[in-house]
Design a protein around this motif. Structure first.
Motif, mmCIF file in Angstrom:
data_model
loop_
_atom_site.group_PDB
_atom_site.id
_atom_site.type_symbol
_atom_site.label_atom_id
_atom_site.label_comp_id
_atom_site.label_asym_id
_atom_site.label_seq_id
_atom_site.Cartn_x
_atom_site.Cartn_y
_atom_site.Cartn_z
ATOM 1 N N LYS A 44 43.455 49.471 -38.004
ATOM 2 C CA LYS A 44 43.590 49.889 -36.612
ATOM 3 C C LYS A 44 44.796 49.225 -35.968
ATOM 4 O O LYS A 44 45.025 48.043 -36.120
ATOM 5 C CB LYS A 44 42.329 49.534 -35.825
ATOM 6 N N GLY A 45 45.556 50.021 -35.238
ATOM 7 C CA GLY A 45 46.694 49.488 -34.496
ATOM 8 C C GLY A 45 46.254 48.980 -33.129
ATOM 9 O O GLY A 45 45.069 48.890 -32.824
ATOM 10 N N GLU A 46 47.228 48.671 -32.289
ATOM 11 C CA GLU A 46 46.955 48.124 -30.964
ATOM 12 C C GLU A 46 47.214 49.138 -29.854
ATOM 13 O O GLU A 46 47.416 48.765 -28.705
ATOM 14 C CB GLU A 46 47.825 46.878 -30.732
ATOM 15 N N ARG A 47 47.226 50.393 -30.159
ATOM 16 C CA ARG A 47 47.524 51.429 -29.177
ATOM 17 C C ARG A 47 46.415 51.535 -28.144
ATOM 18 O O ARG A 47 45.241 51.600 -28.480
ATOM 19 C CB ARG A 47 47.683 52.768 -29.887
ATOM 20 N N GLU A 48 46.809 51.569 -26.870
ATOM 21 C CA GLU A 48 45.836 51.763 -25.804
ATOM 22 C C GLU A 48 45.745 53.253 -25.500
ATOM 23 O O GLU A 48 46.722 53.987 -25.623
ATOM 24 C CB GLU A 48 46.269 51.005 -24.554
ATOM 25 N N GLN A 49 44.557 53.672 -25.077
ATOM 26 C CA GLN A 49 44.372 55.075 -24.730
ATOM 27 C C GLN A 49 45.128 55.387 -23.439
ATOM 28 O O GLN A 49 45.240 54.533 -22.563
ATOM 29 C CB GLN A 49 42.883 55.377 -24.541
#
Length: 98
Positions: A44-49
């Motif tokens: 899992k990456g650190e991308r925010e929705q």
């Protein structure tokens, strides 16, 4: 014309919210079955929705449509091109900046 004071509109809204969660949970279970929960947590990456995704819960059926859009991306742009579910998960959770 829609009568916003009627019980029908409230019932459709509640049904839409229930469908939102059912589709989202089903898609999450599908991905975790094909990737594996541990593998999903490790990759899992650190991308925010996006901010508008949280607002979509207020509009019945909106999150369901977004989930179906994500399913279409998975099928058309990943699985049909021979890529894996894991590559889709990494795409979904990683920032485009990297």
């Amino acid at each position: 014309m829609i009568d916003f004071g009627s019980n029908d509109v409230f019932a459709y809204s509640i049904f839409g919210l229930i469908l939102n969660f059912v589709f989202s949970i089903a898609f999450g279970l599908y991905l975790s079955k094909n990737i594996g929960v541990e593998e999903m947590m490790l990759s899992k990456g650190e991308r925010e929705q996006p901010w508008w995704l949280a607002l979509s819960l207020a509009i019945p059926y909106a999150k369901m449509i977004i989930t179906l859009y994500r399913v279409a991306i998975l099928q058309l742009y990943f699985l049909d091109q021979g890529k894996s579910h894991k590559e889709y998960w990494i795409y979904l959770t990683t920032n485009d900046d990297n």
